[in-house]
Design a protein around this motif. Structure first.
Motif, PDB file in Angstrom:
ATOM      1  N   ASP A   1      20.143 -35.515 -10.319  1.00 53.31           N
ATOM      2  CA  ASP A   1      21.007 -36.612 -10.761  1.00 53.31           C
ATOM      3  C   ASP A   1      21.750 -37.265  -9.605  1.00 53.31           C
ATOM      4  O   ASP A   1      22.205 -38.405  -9.719  1.00 53.31           O
ATOM      5  CB  ASP A   1      22.030 -36.079 -11.777  1.00 53.31           C
ATOM      6  CG  ASP A   1      21.352 -35.573 -13.042  1.00 53.31           C
ATOM      7  OD1 ASP A   1      20.276 -36.093 -13.386  1.00 53.31           O
ATOM      8  OD2 ASP A   1      21.908 -34.640 -13.671  1.00 53.31           O
ATOM      9  N   ALA A   2      21.942 -36.537  -8.494  1.00 50.05           N
ATOM     10  CA  ALA A   2      22.636 -37.081  -7.324  1.00 50.05           C
ATOM     11  C   ALA A   2      21.845 -36.676  -6.087  1.00 50.05           C
ATOM     12  O   ALA A   2      22.217 -35.746  -5.362  1.00 50.05           O
ATOM     13  CB  ALA A   2      24.060 -36.559  -7.267  1.00 50.05           C
ATOM     14  N   PRO A   3      20.721 -37.343  -5.817  1.00 50.84           N
ATOM     15  CA  PRO A   3      19.820 -36.908  -4.746  1.00 50.84           C
ATOM     16  C   PRO A   3      20.237 -37.320  -3.346  1.00 50.84           C
ATOM     17  O   PRO A   3      19.539 -36.990  -2.405  1.00 50.84           O
ATOM     18  CB  PRO A   3      18.496 -37.579  -5.134  1.00 50.84           C
ATOM     19  CG  PRO A   3      18.901 -38.822  -5.876  1.00 50.84           C
ATOM     20  CD  PRO A   3      20.167 -38.478  -6.600  1.00 50.84           C
ATOM     21  N   ARG A   4      21.359 -38.009  -3.198  1.00 52.60           N
ATOM     22  CA  ARG A   4      21.788 -38.431  -1.883  1.00 52.60           C
ATOM     23  C   ARG A   4      23.097 -37.745  -1.523  1.00 52.60           C
ATOM     24  O   ARG A   4      24.051 -37.770  -2.302  1.00 52.60           O
ATOM     25  CB  ARG A   4      21.972 -39.960  -1.836  1.00 52.60           C
ATOM     26  CG  ARG A   4      20.687 -40.740  -2.014  1.00 52.60           C
ATOM     27  CD  ARG A   4      19.784 -40.596  -0.782  1.00 52.60           C
ATOM     28  NE  ARG A   4      18.504 -41.264  -0.973  1.00 52.60           N
ATOM     29  CZ  ARG A   4      17.419 -40.677  -1.434  1.00 52.60           C
ATOM     30  NH1 ARG A   4      17.452 -39.394  -1.751  1.00 52.60           N
ATOM     31  NH2 ARG A   4      16.291 -41.357  -1.575  1.00 52.60           N
ATOM     32  N   PRO A   5      23.166 -37.142  -0.324  1.00 50.41           N
ATOM     33  CA  PRO A   5      24.411 -36.483   0.081  1.00 50.41           C
ATOM     34  C   PRO A   5      25.428 -37.488   0.585  1.00 50.41           C
ATOM     35  O   PRO A   5      25.111 -38.662   0.815  1.00 50.41           O
ATOM     36  CB  PRO A   5      23.951 -35.558   1.212  1.00 50.41           C
ATOM     37  CG  PRO A   5      22.807 -36.318   1.846  1.00 50.41           C
ATOM     38  CD  PRO A   5      22.121 -37.028   0.712  1.00 50.41           C
ATOM     39  N   ALA A   6      26.664 -37.014   0.790  1.00 53.87           N
ATOM     40  CA  ALA A   6      27.692 -37.835   1.411  1.00 53.87           C
ATOM     41  C   ALA A   6      27.371 -38.022   2.892  1.00 53.87           C
ATOM     42  O   ALA A   6      26.440 -37.414   3.434  1.00 53.87           O
ATOM     43  CB  ALA A   6      29.057 -37.177   1.217  1.00 53.87           C
TER      44      ALA A   6
ATOM     45  N   LEU B   1      19.847 -28.509  -0.931  1.00 55.11           N
ATOM     46  CA  LEU B   1      19.457 -28.165  -2.292  1.00 55.11           C
ATOM     47  C   LEU B   1      19.764 -26.688  -2.527  1.00 55.11           C
ATOM     48  O   LEU B   1      19.399 -25.831  -1.716  1.00 55.11           O
ATOM     49  CB  LEU B   1      17.963 -28.430  -2.480  1.00 55.11           C
ATOM     50  CG  LEU B   1      17.323 -27.998  -3.801  1.00 55.11           C
ATOM     51  CD1 LEU B   1      17.864 -28.818  -4.959  1.00 55.11           C
ATOM     52  CD2 LEU B   1      15.800 -28.159  -3.708  1.00 55.11           C
ATOM     53  N   VAL B   2      20.442 -26.394  -3.612  1.00 51.78           N
ATOM     54  CA  VAL B   2      20.785 -25.011  -3.948  1.00 51.78           C
ATOM     55  C   VAL B   2      19.817 -24.519  -5.001  1.00 51.78           C
ATOM     56  O   VAL B   2      19.740 -25.062  -6.098  1.00 51.78           O
ATOM     57  CB  VAL B   2      22.233 -24.893  -4.455  1.00 51.78           C
ATOM     58  CG1 VAL B   2      22.552 -23.436  -4.808  1.00 51.78           C
ATOM     59  CG2 VAL B   2      23.205 -25.409  -3.406  1.00 51.78           C
ATOM     60  N   LEU B   3      19.073 -23.494  -4.632  1.00 52.58           N
ATOM     61  CA  LEU B   3      18.073 -22.931  -5.533  1.00 52.58           C
ATOM     62  C   LEU B   3      18.602 -21.606  -6.041  1.00 52.58           C
ATOM     63  O   LEU B   3      18.721 -20.638  -5.283  1.00 52.58           O
ATOM     64  CB  LEU B   3      16.751 -22.732  -4.795  1.00 52.58           C
ATOM     65  CG  LEU B   3      15.526 -22.377  -5.641  1.00 52.58           C
ATOM     66  CD1 LEU B   3      15.161 -23.533  -6.553  1.00 52.58           C
ATOM     67  CD2 LEU B   3      14.355 -22.029  -4.737  1.00 52.58           C
ATOM     68  N   ASP B   4      18.961 -21.571  -7.333  1.00 44.56           N
ATOM     69  CA  ASP B   4      19.426 -20.315  -7.904  1.00 44.56           C
ATOM     70  C   ASP B   4      18.300 -19.295  -7.877  1.00 44.56           C
ATOM     71  O   ASP B   4      17.125 -19.644  -7.748  1.00 44.56           O
ATOM     72  CB  ASP B   4      19.912 -20.516  -9.342  1.00 44.56           C
ATOM     73  CG  ASP B   4      21.241 -21.263  -9.377  1.00 44.56           C
ATOM     74  OD1 ASP B   4      22.033 -21.072  -8.442  1.00 44.56           O
ATOM     75  OD2 ASP B   4      21.454 -22.052 -10.311  1.00 44.56           O
TER      76      ASP B   4
ATOM     77  N   TRP C   1       9.157 -25.747  -4.531  1.00 45.83           N
ATOM     78  CA  TRP C   1       8.463 -27.026  -4.415  1.00 45.83           C
ATOM     79  C   TRP C   1       8.885 -27.997  -5.510  1.00 45.83           C
ATOM     80  O   TRP C   1       9.086 -29.198  -5.258  1.00 45.83           O
ATOM     81  CB  TRP C   1       6.947 -26.812  -4.481  1.00 45.83           C
ATOM     82  CG  TRP C   1       6.377 -26.211  -3.239  1.00 45.83           C
ATOM     83  CD1 TRP C   1       5.772 -24.994  -3.113  1.00 45.83           C
ATOM     84  CD2 TRP C   1       6.357 -26.796  -1.940  1.00 45.83           C
ATOM     85  NE1 TRP C   1       5.384 -24.765  -1.825  1.00 45.83           N
ATOM     86  CE2 TRP C   1       5.730 -25.868  -1.069  1.00 45.83           C
ATOM     87  CE3 TRP C   1       6.814 -28.004  -1.421  1.00 45.83           C
ATOM     88  CZ2 TRP C   1       5.542 -26.119   0.279  1.00 45.83           C
ATOM     89  CZ3 TRP C   1       6.626 -28.258  -0.069  1.00 45.83           C
ATOM     90  CH2 TRP C   1       6.003 -27.327   0.762  1.00 45.83           C
ATOM     91  N   GLU C   2       9.046 -27.492  -6.736  1.00 44.16           N
ATOM     92  CA  GLU C   2       9.465 -28.364  -7.832  1.00 44.16           C
ATOM     93  C   GLU C   2      10.861 -28.929  -7.581  1.00 44.16           C
ATOM     94  O   GLU C   2      11.113 -30.124  -7.807  1.00 44.16           O
ATOM     95  CB  GLU C   2       9.447 -27.578  -9.147  1.00 44.16           C
ATOM     96  CG  GLU C   2       8.051 -27.196  -9.612  1.00 44.16           C
ATOM     97  CD  GLU C   2       8.088 -26.291 -10.836  1.00 44.16           C
ATOM     98  OE1 GLU C   2       9.209 -25.998 -11.314  1.00 44.16           O
ATOM     99  OE2 GLU C   2       7.014 -25.875 -11.303  1.00 44.16           O
ATOM    100  N   ALA C   3      11.792 -28.059  -7.108  1.00 46.36           N
ATOM    101  CA  ALA C   3      13.154 -28.513  -6.856  1.00 46.36           C
ATOM    102  C   ALA C   3      13.190 -29.522  -5.709  1.00 46.36           C
ATOM    103  O   ALA C   3      13.924 -30.519  -5.764  1.00 46.36           O
ATOM    104  CB  ALA C   3      14.046 -27.318  -6.548  1.00 46.36           C
ATOM    105  N   MET C   4      12.414 -29.289  -4.658  1.00 50.15           N
ATOM    106  CA  MET C   4      12.373 -30.215  -3.521  1.00 50.15           C
ATOM    107  C   MET C   4      11.827 -31.573  -3.959  1.00 50.15           C
ATOM    108  O   MET C   4      12.342 -32.632  -3.549  1.00 50.15           O
ATOM    109  CB  MET C   4      11.511 -29.629  -2.397  1.00 50.15           C
ATOM    110  CG  MET C   4      12.136 -28.437  -1.679  1.00 50.15           C
ATOM    111  SD  MET C   4      10.960 -27.571  -0.604  1.00 50.15           S
ATOM    112  CE  MET C   4      10.482 -28.888   0.522  1.00 50.15           C
ATOM    113  N   SER C   5      10.796 -31.554  -4.779  1.00 52.76           N
ATOM    114  CA  SER C   5      10.204 -32.810  -5.244  1.00 52.76           C
ATOM    115  C   SER C   5      11.199 -33.600  -6.075  1.00 52.76           C
ATOM    116  O   SER C   5      11.243 -34.832  -5.994  1.00 52.76           O
ATOM    117  CB  SER C   5       8.950 -32.500  -6.062  1.00 52.76           C
ATOM    118  OG  SER C   5       8.395 -33.677  -6.613  1.00 52.76           O
TER     119      SER C   5
ATOM    120  N   ALA D   1      11.260 -33.216   1.740  1.00 57.29           N
ATOM    121  CA  ALA D   1       9.902 -32.941   2.213  1.00 57.29           C
ATOM    122  C   ALA D   1       9.972 -32.148   3.505  1.00 57.29           C
ATOM    123  O   ALA D   1      11.012 -32.085   4.167  1.00 57.29           O
ATOM    124  CB  ALA D   1       9.152 -34.252   2.429  1.00 57.29           C
ATOM    125  N   LEU D   2       8.860 -31.525   3.862  1.00 58.90           N
ATOM    126  CA  LEU D   2       8.798 -30.763   5.103  1.00 58.90           C
ATOM    127  C   LEU D   2       9.007 -31.682   6.304  1.00 58.90           C
ATOM    128  O   LEU D   2       8.603 -32.853   6.264  1.00 58.90           O
ATOM    129  CB  LEU D   2       7.446 -30.045   5.207  1.00 58.90           C
ATOM    130  CG  LEU D   2       7.143 -28.997   4.148  1.00 58.90           C
ATOM    131  CD1 LEU D   2       5.728 -28.439   4.361  1.00 58.90           C
ATOM    132  CD2 LEU D   2       8.153 -27.868   4.179  1.00 58.90           C
TER     133      LEU D   2
END
Length: 840
Positions: free
Chosen positions: A548-553, A560-563, A587-591, A596-597
């Motif tokens: 929902d908020a893909p851009r950082p400040a 990205l925080v992956l639980d 990979w799903e969370a990164m997409s 990307a790498l």
């Protein structure tokens, strides 16, 4: 002898106890009294053959000593001195004043202690197959013998307590009474007792005694010039034999004492008195034999499992001192080495790489070392097994790697046995020569246990220096070790931090609270003392991204925080065809957020770069996620130059300040088309100081030969302990930079003190305030510019203590504003959870 006529009597000396005993023969008023003291393990039945015979002419008292037979078993002291006190208490109860004491085996030590305690009551003493001077007991040294007895006692206790026996072993022959009697007894004073003994003494000993060498009897006879020595062809157990004439010899001696015909020290031969006054000659110590030799050889073989080289050196020194034959000592070491290292090979072959993560192999092997040796083995073949025997530090990982790679059992065994058969006698022989008479090592050995330890450590140090000097790699590794010692930036924490700790304790005393400093950053748990969440600190700065908020400040790297995701790492290890759900989730969370790498993967809780992966390929992500546990951070990779920026703001100040800037350079080497990467690292004047770190980071490529002109980055993470080079970047500070850092820090109103790790495209961009923060560290972060080699260790100590002074002052101001101070108990719990891997 244990029948209805066995009596028991309560005594109060040396403590409350009950003694079982038997009286035989005439009343004490009608005949001389003989007190027969059994050995250990033993009981009064040891004298079942000879006591009735002696009772024809003497009043015979045969007790069970404390811890044995019908006497009290659980007593606080089983020593010869305590037993002697108990024996006098028994004689008092029986109304016996003067007594002839006969001590068999350990009972001889009790008899000597009785002479020492009250010589006026001892009419004579007989040492029957008896221990005495410590120099001729077991290993010939009190401390070594005590360690051996301690080990024996521990094994017996472990067996009694750990093995179900339903009471069948309680009161057994080889129980704790036996082990404690030797463990509690100090034989060192017995020489002085013998040197001052004035009354008659008889020594009876067997030439075939393999438990107490006949040389001990000869030494006792020498020390007591009035003594009589009877050496026969018997063994240690002559007292049990029906055809033994012990009672005849003993009765004749006691009768002569009673008739005043036995010699005392005052009337001893002058020549014998002169020999008694001479110092003990160590050359009289015989080589170990029989059961004792077997015991020492078994201990040597077992000790190789702890340290092969140290055990071989110890064996050689014992040979040099005449305690062991060379062949037997060498074979024992060889057998232990073969067993231990073959088990290591089999562990690699049967269990494979997962075995490195399990005790005890994880205490001995580093995964990086195993991988390096596996690569070496794969390229060089079976000869590596032979060569590694002569390169301490490479043996264990090489043998394990041979098992992992499936090297044939017979071919491995042949190469391994050939190397061990050559190395073992060489090393034992080296110690024999070093410990020869008149050498410095021999002089150390004359000083007992401490001398032995010093000699072993000296020889081991010499070995560790001599072997590396024979190769270019070894010489350069020694250079690296010297530079780590010389330059404080490479010192281990235990050597560097004590002065800083003392400074912190002084500040805590000054502020009357050690935990006060946890209020320095109210928005970070415990102020960032230990185990703080990277995700939480970065989220407060606006770095965490979501679908929902893909851009950082601004000024922060997208994170990205992956639980914690389900991982099939154990199953994947067994069946590579299975997917790893952790990698799929990543990979799903990164997409979903457009990452990307390349990316950087790191644990949510950690420090000093531990567990951080720079993933440039899909395999890197899969490998990291397969071993990840807990929350994982996936962060955009920020190229460029890395800096550490230490920021401080007092609560009453409108703006904070940058007080330290550290330039973090990535070390590099340049290929020449001839040397391997390992050789390039070793030949680099700075990289050699951290060679092992770089070896671990590049374990898969150490034997590669980089092309001429190719540049290889040795460490990509900006962490000093992971190989980065730190220098003071104070000259880079500008108003624009400080303003940008202050704006970033003030996004978190509860942050006042800590270090940002940032990356910038260039130094010029950084000075202009153009950077991205990749991490924020709180209370225990450091002004890392002090690791610049231009600064002394005193400067570093002073700077870090000043840093903590600022932390205490800011924390005190925050506390005054209502900030919470973490109680010490909570702080200790947080530290414990972090150290044990249960943080978060």
């Amino acid at each position: 002898m244990d029948g209805p006529d066995t009596a028991r009597v309560a005594v109060t000396q040396p403590f409350d106890a009950v003694l079982g005993y038997r009286e035989l023969g005439p009343a004490p008023s009608d005949a001389p009294t003989l007190l027969l003291l059994h050995g250990s393990p033993g009981r009064k039945e040891n004298f079942a053959v000879h006591a009735p015979r002696l009772a024809r002419d003497f009043h015979v008292v045969v007790p069970d000593m404390l811890g044995f037979g019908r006497s009290s078993r659980e007593v606080p002291d089983h020593s010869a001195r305590a037993q002697a006190t108990a024996m006098f208490a028994l004689l008092d109860e029986l109304g016996v004043e003067d007594v002839h004491v006969v001590g068999y085996s350990l009972g001889g030590a009790v008899a000597l202690r009785m002479v020492e305690s009250d010589p006026g009551r001892i009419a004579s003493i007989t040492l029957l197959s008896s221990i005495g001077v410590v120099e001729l007991e077991l290993l010939g040294d009190h401390h070594l013998n005590h360690a051996l007895h301690g080990l024996q006692h521990g094994l017996v206790v472990a067996a009694l307590e750990g093995v179900p026996h339903f009471g069948a072993w309680d009161g057994g022959f080889f129980g704790t009474g036996y082990t404690r009697s030797f463990l509690d007894t100090d034989q060192r004073p017995l020489r002085a007792v013998l040197e001052t003994l004035d009354g008659p003494m008889l020594v009876i000993h067997g030439e075939r005694d393999f438990l107490v060498p006949p040389e001990a009897a000869r030494e006792h006879h020498r020390l007591v010039p009035q003594s009589e020595l009877v050496l026969n062809a018997e063994s240690h157990f002559m007292v049990f034999r029906e055809d033994s004439d012990v009672d005849i010899v003993l009765a004749d001696f006691v009768q002569r004492v009673e008739h005043g015909e036995a010699t005392t020290r005052a009337h001893a031969d002058p020549g014998r008195r002169a020999r008694a006054a001479a110092p003990f000659d160590l050359s009289d110590v015989p080589p170990a034999g029989g059961m004792l030799l077997g015991l020492i050889l078994v201990l040597l073989a077992a000790s190789t499992l702890v340290s092969e080289d140290l055990t071989c050196l110890a064996a050689g020194l014992m040979v040099a001192r005449g305690r062991l034959p060379f062949l037997e000592a060498t074979l024992a070491c060889f057998a232990g080495i073969v067993i231990g290292d073959m088990l290591l090979y089999l562990a690699g072959r049967w269990i494979g790489r997962p075995a490195v993560a399990r005790a005890p192999l994880r205490w001995m092997l580093r995964p990086a070392a195993v991988e390096r040796c596996a690569q070496w083995f794969a390229r060089r073949g079976l000869g590596v097994v032979f060569i590694s025997r002569f390169l301490p530090g490479l043996r264990l990982p090489t043998y394990f790697a041979a098992g992992i790679l499936g090297q044939g059992f017979f071919s491995f065994t042949l190469a391994f046995l050939a190397a061990a058969a050559l190395w073992t006698p060489l090393l034992v022989g080296f110690a024999v020569l070093a410990g020869a008479e008149a050498t410095p090592v021999a002089l150390l050995l004359d000083r007992g246990l401490l001398g032995l330890i010093a000699a072993l450590l000296g020889l081991l140090l010499l070995l560790r220096l001599a072997i590396p000097l024979c190769s270019h790699r070894g010489r350069r590794m020694l250079v690296g070790r010297w530079r780590r010692l010389r330059h404080w930036e490479f010192w281990p924490p235990w050597a560097f931090y004590p002065p800083v700790v003392l400074g912190v304790l002084w500040l805590a005393l000054k502020h009357r609270s050690l935990a006060l400093v946890t209020a320095v950053n109210p928005s970070i748990p415990d102020g960032g003392f230990v185990g703080e969440s990277k995700a939480d600190t970065l989220a407060a700065l606006g770095a965490v991204v979501t679908p929902d908020a893909p851009r950082p400040a601004s000024h922060v790297a997208a994170t990205l925080v992956l639980d914690e995701a389900p991982s099939l790492a154990p199953a994947v290890a067994a069946d590579p065809a299975l997917p790893d759900l952790g990698a799929e989730t990543a990979w799903e969370a990164m997409s979903a957020v457009g990452l990307a790498l390349p990316v950087v993967l790191k644990p949510d809780i950690g420090q000093r770069g531990e567990g951080v992966t720079i993933a440039r390929q899909a395999e890197d992500v899969a490998r990291h996620m397969a071993s990840a546990s807990g929350r994982t951070l996936i962060q955009e990779y920020v190229p460029g130059v890395e800096y550490g920026v230490f920021y401080v703001r007092r609560p009453d100040e409108p703006r904070g300040h940058v007080v330290s800037i550290t330039e973090k350079a990535r070390p590099m080497v340049t290929g020449d088309g001839e040397r391997t990467l390992e050789e390039l690292i070793l030949d680099d004047e700075r990289a050699v100081a951290m060679a092992r770190t770089y070896f671990d980071l590049h374990a898969d490529h150490l034997l590669d030969v980089p092309p001429a002109g190719a540049t290889i980055t040795l460490a990509e993470l900006g962490t000093h302990c992971r190989g980065a080079i730190f220098s003071d970047g104070a000259e880079l500070l500008t108003d624009a930079l400080e303003q940008a850092v202050d704006e970033l820090a003030r996004r978190d109103p509860g942050f006042f003190f800590g270090r940002f790790d940032v990356r910038a495209p260039s130094a010029e961009a950084f000075m202009g305030g153009e950077f991205l923060a990749v991490e924020l560290n709180g209370l225990t972060s450091e002004m890392t510019h002090v690791y610049d080699r231009r600064y002394s260790v005193v400067h570093a100590w002073r700077t870090l203590v000043d840093q903590w002074r600022l932390a205490f002052e800011i924390a005190a101001a925050n506390r005054a504003r209502g900030a919470r101070v973490t109680p010490l108990r909570e702080l200790a719990g947080a530290a414990w959870r972090f150290l044990t891997g249960r943080a978060g």
